[in-house]
Design an enzyme around this catalytic site. Structure first.
Site, PDB file in Angstrom:
ATOM      1  N   ASP A  10     -29.772  41.618  19.129  1.00 24.90           N
ATOM      2  CA  ASP A  10     -30.078  40.276  19.620  1.00 24.90           C
ATOM      3  C   ASP A  10     -30.787  40.335  20.973  1.00 24.90           C
ATOM      4  O   ASP A  10     -30.499  41.214  21.796  1.00 24.90           O
ATOM      5  CB  ASP A  10     -28.782  39.473  19.748  1.00 24.90           C
ATOM      6  CG  ASP A  10     -29.047  37.981  19.859  1.00 24.90           C
ATOM      7  OD1 ASP A  10     -30.178  37.546  19.587  1.00 24.90           O
ATOM      8  OD2 ASP A  10     -28.115  37.243  20.246  1.00 24.90           O
ATOM      9  N   GLY A  11     -31.681  39.377  21.193  1.00 27.15           N
ATOM     10  CA  GLY A  11     -32.329  39.238  22.494  1.00 27.15           C
ATOM     11  C   GLY A  11     -33.817  39.529  22.507  1.00 27.15           C
ATOM     12  O   GLY A  11     -34.444  39.493  23.567  1.00 27.15           O
ATOM     13  N   ASN A  12     -34.412  39.792  21.340  1.00 25.86           N
ATOM     14  CA  ASN A  12     -35.851  40.083  21.307  1.00 25.86           C
ATOM     15  C   ASN A  12     -36.684  38.911  21.827  1.00 25.86           C
ATOM     16  O   ASN A  12     -37.603  39.093  22.635  1.00 25.86           O
ATOM     17  CB  ASN A  12     -36.293  40.410  19.883  1.00 25.86           C
ATOM     18  CG  ASN A  12     -35.723  41.716  19.380  1.00 25.86           C
ATOM     19  OD1 ASN A  12     -35.356  42.585  20.156  1.00 25.86           O
ATOM     20  ND2 ASN A  12     -35.646  41.855  18.066  1.00 25.86           N
ATOM     21  N   GLY A  13     -36.365  37.709  21.351  1.00 19.51           N
ATOM     22  CA  GLY A  13     -37.122  36.532  21.761  1.00 19.51           C
ATOM     23  C   GLY A  13     -36.980  36.244  23.243  1.00 19.51           C
ATOM     24  O   GLY A  13     -37.961  35.912  23.924  1.00 19.51           O
ATOM     25  N   HIS A  27     -39.895  41.217  19.143  1.00 21.88           N
ATOM     26  CA  HIS A  27     -39.485  41.883  17.900  1.00 21.88           C
ATOM     27  C   HIS A  27     -40.152  43.256  17.771  1.00 21.88           C
ATOM     28  O   HIS A  27     -39.533  44.219  17.305  1.00 21.88           O
ATOM     29  CB  HIS A  27     -39.837  41.011  16.697  1.00 21.88           C
ATOM     30  CG  HIS A  27     -39.098  39.713  16.666  1.00 21.88           C
ATOM     31  ND1 HIS A  27     -37.721  39.638  16.767  1.00 21.88           N
ATOM     32  CD2 HIS A  27     -39.532  38.424  16.545  1.00 21.88           C
ATOM     33  CE1 HIS A  27     -37.344  38.365  16.707  1.00 21.88           C
ATOM     34  NE2 HIS A  27     -38.423  37.614  16.572  1.00 21.88           N
ATOM     35  N   SER A  56     -29.594  35.905   6.478  1.00 21.03           N
ATOM     36  CA  SER A  56     -29.932  34.893   5.472  1.00 21.03           C
ATOM     37  C   SER A  56     -30.157  33.531   6.122  1.00 21.03           C
ATOM     38  O   SER A  56     -30.742  32.638   5.505  1.00 21.03           O
ATOM     39  CB  SER A  56     -28.825  34.806   4.414  1.00 21.03           C
ATOM     40  OG  SER A  56     -27.549  34.687   5.011  1.00 21.03           O
ATOM     41  N   LEU A 121     -28.425  61.169   9.035  1.00 21.55           N
ATOM     42  CA  LEU A 121     -27.944  59.829   9.390  1.00 21.55           C
ATOM     43  C   LEU A 121     -28.371  58.868   8.300  1.00 21.55           C
ATOM     44  O   LEU A 121     -29.515  58.920   7.836  1.00 21.55           O
ATOM     45  CB  LEU A 121     -28.528  59.380  10.736  1.00 21.55           C
ATOM     46  CG  LEU A 121     -28.278  57.916  11.127  1.00 21.55           C
ATOM     47  CD1 LEU A 121     -26.829  57.740  11.616  1.00 21.55           C
ATOM     48  CD2 LEU A 121     -29.244  57.448  12.210  1.00 21.55           C
ATOM     49  N   ARG A 174     -22.930  44.029  19.743  1.00 22.18           N
ATOM     50  CA  ARG A 174     -23.912  42.942  19.754  1.00 22.18           C
ATOM     51  C   ARG A 174     -24.548  42.884  21.137  1.00 22.18           C
ATOM     52  O   ARG A 174     -23.849  42.814  22.147  1.00 22.18           O
ATOM     53  CB  ARG A 174     -23.280  41.594  19.422  1.00 22.18           C
ATOM     54  CG  ARG A 174     -24.336  40.478  19.484  1.00 22.18           C
ATOM     55  CD  ARG A 174     -23.901  39.173  18.902  1.00 22.18           C
ATOM     56  NE  ARG A 174     -25.035  38.249  18.873  1.00 22.18           N
ATOM     57  CZ  ARG A 174     -25.200  37.274  17.994  1.00 22.18           C
ATOM     58  NH1 ARG A 174     -24.304  37.097  17.049  1.00 22.18           N
ATOM     59  NH2 ARG A 174     -26.247  36.493  18.033  1.00 22.18           N
ATOM     60  N   ARG A 180     -20.422  36.396  19.320  1.00 20.15           N
ATOM     61  CA  ARG A 180     -20.092  36.034  17.942  1.00 20.15           C
ATOM     62  C   ARG A 180     -20.690  37.083  17.013  1.00 20.15           C
ATOM     63  O   ARG A 180     -21.568  37.851  17.416  1.00 20.15           O
ATOM     64  CB  ARG A 180     -20.624  34.640  17.591  1.00 20.15           C
ATOM     65  CG  ARG A 180     -22.119  34.479  17.801  1.00 20.15           C
ATOM     66  CD  ARG A 180     -22.585  33.069  17.461  1.00 20.15           C
ATOM     67  NE  ARG A 180     -24.012  32.918  17.697  1.00 20.15           N
ATOM     68  CZ  ARG A 180     -24.552  32.512  18.849  1.00 20.15           C
ATOM     69  NH1 ARG A 180     -23.751  32.212  19.874  1.00 20.15           N
ATOM     70  NH2 ARG A 180     -25.849  32.398  18.995  1.00 20.15           N
TER      71      ARG A 180
END
Length: 235
Positions: A10-13, A27, A56, A121, A174, A180
């Site tokens: 999370d946090g690319n934008g 991204h 989704s 991996l 996260r 969350r």
């Protein structure tokens, strides 16, 4: 060391916005961060890495961003597939493939087939994935297989989950400061240790991974039991 690490990237934008750039650039930097983390996991003998690439629910985003993400996946496969293969990475795509284009499905098939022999991996890329979808599709598969209701135990249903081939995650990370799990691996994270990082995903690297692992290793994992000196606990 955790055997299986799951990450919500999370946090690319927000990374892009801070630099007055379109979200797509965030991204793109996020893909580079993923390659760094894959190498870091290999260096630390972590066996499985599962990343949340597209949920989704992400279809609700602006159409140009969704289209850009699809194109980025194709570009990433073209750019990094040979490198991942040389690193010993096995790529597996997890999620509902029906909603994506034939071109994208073909790229995924190429990535999976060309790396199927690798064992350093396993990189699970969750794309068009949701934890609730995973549970529902597992139930449907169990019904189609003719499993009687009386025999549908937790262990039996686990056999039909999308990542039944992998152990449950030991460590869930996260990034981006959100607290969350956003419908990610709901079934598999029942006893997973959670670490939430304020670091935006494009800036995530070895140091941040090591911080999360250090936090994990400091936890007292009892799996619902009570630790008794000299007695090992079982999951």
């Amino acid at each position: 060391m955790p055997r299986h690490v799951a990450i919500v990237m999370d946090g690319n934008g927000r990374w892009a916005k801070k630099r007055f750039l379109p979200r797509f650039f965030g991204h793109k930097q996020g893909v580079d961060a993923l390659v760094r983390v894959v190498q870091a996991c290999i260096d630390r003998d972590i066996e499985y890495l599962t990343v949340f690439a597209f949920s989704s629910e992400n279809w609700k985003r602006p159409s140009d961003e969704v289209s850009g993400l699809m194109g980025l996946v194709l570009a990433a496969v073209s750019r990094y597939l040979a490198r991942m293969g040389a690193m010993g990475v096995r790529i597996r795509i997890v999620g509902d493939r029906e909603a994506v284009s034939d071109k994208l499905r073909a790229a995924w098939a190429e990535a999976e087939n060309s790396t199927a022999h690798n064992s350093k991996l396993t990189l699970n890329v969750a794309f068009n994935y949701g934890g609730r979808w995973d549970i529902v599709q597992a139930c449907r598969k169990a019904m189609e297989a003719g499993v009687p209701p009386a025999e549908l135990t937790e262990a039996k249903l686990s056999e039909f989950m999308a990542m039944s081939y992998a152990p449950d995650p030991d460590l869930f990370i996260r990034t981006g400061g959100e607290l969350r799990i956003s419908n990610f691996m709901l079934w598999q994270t029942a006893y997973t240790e959670f670490v939430f990082s304020d670091c935006l995903w494009p800036e995530f690297g070895e140091a941040q991974l090591d911080e999360a692992i250090a936090a994990f290793r400091a936890r007292d994992r009892r799996f619902g039991g009570v630790n008794v000196p000299g007695v090992a606990q079982e999951a």
